[in-house]
Design a protein around this motif. Structure first.
Motif, mmCIF file in Angstrom:
data_model
loop_
_atom_site.group_PDB
_atom_site.id
_atom_site.type_symbol
_atom_site.label_atom_id
_atom_site.label_comp_id
_atom_site.label_asym_id
_atom_site.label_seq_id
_atom_site.Cartn_x
_atom_site.Cartn_y
_atom_site.Cartn_z
ATOM 1 N N UNK B 102 28.584 128.617 76.410
ATOM 2 C CA UNK B 102 27.549 128.020 75.567
ATOM 3 C C UNK B 102 28.171 127.597 74.246
ATOM 4 N N UNK B 103 27.525 126.618 73.619
ATOM 5 C CA UNK B 103 27.947 126.160 72.290
ATOM 6 C C UNK B 103 26.703 125.975 71.443
ATOM 7 N N UNK B 104 26.808 126.351 70.161
ATOM 8 C CA UNK B 104 25.661 126.262 69.256
ATOM 9 C C UNK B 104 26.030 125.349 68.094
ATOM 10 N N UNK B 105 25.093 124.463 67.754
ATOM 11 C CA UNK B 105 25.317 123.536 66.641
ATOM 12 C C UNK B 105 24.148 123.632 65.671
ATOM 13 N N UNK B 106 24.461 123.422 64.385
ATOM 14 C CA UNK B 106 23.456 123.422 63.332
ATOM 15 C C UNK B 106 23.314 121.996 62.812
ATOM 16 N N UNK B 107 22.055 121.509 62.787
ATOM 17 C CA UNK B 107 21.786 120.150 62.287
ATOM 18 C C UNK B 107 21.046 120.299 60.966
ATOM 19 N N UNK B 108 21.710 119.888 59.889
ATOM 20 C CA UNK B 108 21.118 119.954 58.550
ATOM 21 C C UNK B 108 20.539 118.584 58.213
ATOM 22 N N UNK B 109 19.266 118.600 57.857
ATOM 23 C CA UNK B 109 18.583 117.338 57.524
ATOM 24 C C UNK B 109 18.681 117.108 56.015
ATOM 25 N N UNK B 110 18.469 115.845 55.598
ATOM 26 C CA UNK B 110 18.528 115.569 54.154
ATOM 27 C C UNK B 110 17.411 116.308 53.409
ATOM 28 N N UNK B 111 17.806 116.997 52.348
ATOM 29 C CA UNK B 111 16.856 117.761 51.533
ATOM 30 C C UNK B 111 17.492 118.025 50.174
ATOM 31 N N UNK B 112 16.674 118.465 49.234
ATOM 32 C CA UNK B 112 17.217 118.776 47.894
ATOM 33 C C UNK B 112 18.173 119.965 48.022
ATOM 34 N N UNK B 113 19.173 120.047 47.124
ATOM 35 C CA UNK B 113 20.228 121.052 47.283
ATOM 36 C C UNK B 113 19.718 122.492 47.375
ATOM 37 N N UNK B 114 18.599 122.794 46.666
ATOM 38 C CA UNK B 114 18.114 124.182 46.645
ATOM 39 C C UNK B 114 17.654 124.641 48.019
ATOM 40 N N UNK B 126 23.861 125.489 77.170
ATOM 41 C CA UNK B 126 24.420 126.369 78.204
ATOM 42 C C UNK B 126 24.959 125.493 79.329
ATOM 43 N N UNK B 127 26.146 125.799 79.809
ATOM 44 C CA UNK B 127 26.796 124.888 80.769
ATOM 45 C C UNK B 127 27.852 125.619 81.597
ATOM 46 N N UNK B 128 28.271 124.940 82.679
ATOM 47 C CA UNK B 128 29.455 125.353 83.445
ATOM 48 C C UNK B 128 30.602 124.438 83.041
ATOM 49 N N UNK B 129 31.770 125.019 82.869
ATOM 50 C CA UNK B 129 32.959 124.244 82.515
ATOM 51 C C UNK B 129 33.658 123.803 83.801
ATOM 52 N N UNK B 130 33.994 122.533 83.890
ATOM 53 C CA UNK B 130 34.650 121.997 85.096
ATOM 54 C C UNK B 130 35.989 121.350 84.710
ATOM 55 N N UNK B 131 37.084 122.112 84.767
ATOM 56 C CA UNK B 131 38.390 121.466 84.471
ATOM 57 C C UNK B 131 38.672 120.413 85.535
#
Lengths: 215, 185
Positions: B102-114, B126-131
């Motif tokens: 599995x791989x996890x990604x964070x998507x940050x949207x435009x917003x004020x710095x605070x 979630x996935x199967x790896x296929x070399x």
């Protein structure tokens, strides 16, 4: 005298017609073939070696029954991977000659045909290394695993007699997969008798030499 | 109808000639694949999952592509940023981890710095790896078979998995449908 002359001409034409009829008898034979194009492949793809032989015979007028078989070996050892495969294949089917036979000596053929093919291979990757700049490199190995493949072929080509009983010809093969091993540990690089594993319906051209043996 | 026997030798010669030409043509066809067999290996070791952002327009038959003013995307547990507040982003490509399932990604949207660190969605694949050995020149690459995609709902309303096989083509695999409010994105 004119009557006699016309009767003589008529008799001569009947003899010619009889001769034509006799020339179209099918003489039984067996033709053995060897796929010469494998030699060409070994030049531009030296890692793949395949041998193919064929046998055919005209069991019905203009219908040729074929049996083809061969072996394949793939081997490559490089810095980032090692891969090997070996297998065999067999094909059987019929060809129909589309060319009109003008006399018994004309054995040139323009053929369309159908084949059923089966291949079996075993392959392995003792090691491989895959770069991934973001998450880090991945390395591993895959043990020897079997792989089966069934397919149909539509074929078309020519065979021409260049010297007595010696033929040269080429065959275009369009392959239609029927069944293959599902969810293999690794997809084969090359499937014996079929073509590259990454192509679902490969189209290949084969150039062969044949010798006909009379029975 | 009687055959004209005097034409047979000419026909035989013609047939032989045509067949010899066909033989040469077929032989030349053999050489053709060798000319095409040029594999380009540039950056093929990683095959990314391709994602597009869309909204459903009732006036359109197909979903319409949506562009964010700017977007930051980063893998969870990785300091490297994949998209660093890139402008006008409607599609992204994310590399999956071949060393995990599995791989996890964070998507940050435009917003004020605070509050920028709070306006974020998580995407988990979630996935199967296929070399796969793609060619002798390029070697092995990792293909993936997607099993499941989970997401948080800060701004993501829904997703659509268009293609589960992640291989070396240019198909779009995932469509993300954010909560859409005219003028706010």
């Amino acid at each position: 005298m004119m009557v006699t002359y016309s009767v003589a001409l008529s008799a001569q034409d009947e003899n010619r017609t009889d001769t034509l009829k006799k020339d179209f008898e099918i003489k039984p034979f067996v033709r053995l073939g060897f796929d010469v194009s494998a030699i060409g492949r070994s030049i531009y793809e030296p890692e793949v070696r395949q041998l193919e032989f064929s046998i055919d015979s005209e069991l019905l007028r203009n219908w040729f029954f074929n049996l083809e078989a061969g072996m394949m070996q793939v081997s490559s050892e490089q810095e980032t991977f090692s891969y090997s495969a070996d297998g065999f294949f067999i094909r059987g089917g019929v060809d129909l000659n589309l060319l009109e036979r003008l006399n018994a000596q004309q054995n040139d053929l323009v053929l369309i045909g159908l084949r059923y093919g089966y291949s079996f291979l075993q392959h392995e990757a003792p090691y491989f290394f895959i770069e991934n700049p973001y998450w880090g490199s991945h390395s591993g190995s895959i043990e020897k695993t079997p792989y089966h493949n069934h397919w149909m072929e539509l074929t078309g080509g020519v065979k021409t007699e260049v010297f007595q009983n010696l033929f040269l010809g080429w065959m275009l093969r369009v392959k239609v997969p029927l069944y293959r091993t599902t969810d293999p540990a690794i997809e084969p690089y090359f499937i014996s008798g079929f073509g590259h594993g990454k192509r679902s319906s490969p189209v290949t051209v084969h150039f062969s030499a044949y010798y006909r043996f009379g029975l | 109808m009687e055959r004209n026997l005097t034409n047979i030798p000419k026909k035989k010669y013609l047939v032989k000639t045509v067949l010899k030409l066909l033989l040469i043509a077929g032989f030349l066809l053999l050489l053709f694949p060798s000319c095409l067999n040029e594999e380009v290996c540039e950056d093929v070791s990683t095959v990314p999952v391709r994602i597009g952002f869309y909204f459903d327009d009732e006036n359109e038959a197909q979903p319409v592509l949506l562009a964010f003013d700017s977007l930051k995307v980063q893998g969870l547990g990785n300091d490297s940023i994949i998209y660093d507040y890139r402008y006008n982003v409607s599609r992204i490509e994310l590399p999956l981890n071949s060393n995990a399932e599995s791989s996890v990604f964070l998507i940050y949207y435009p917003a004020s710095p605070e509050i920028a660190h709070l306006v974020v969605d998580t995407l988990r694949f979630y996935y199967d790896v296929k070399p796969t050995l793609i060619s002798m020149e390029c070697g092995f690459v990792s293909f993936f078979e997607l099993k499941e995609v989970r997401f948080s709902r800060m701004l993501i309303d829904s997703i659509s998995i268009e293609e589960t096989s992640i291989i070396n083509n240019f198909d779009e695999h995932i469509k993300i449908f954010p909560f859409f409010d005219d003028g706010d994105i």
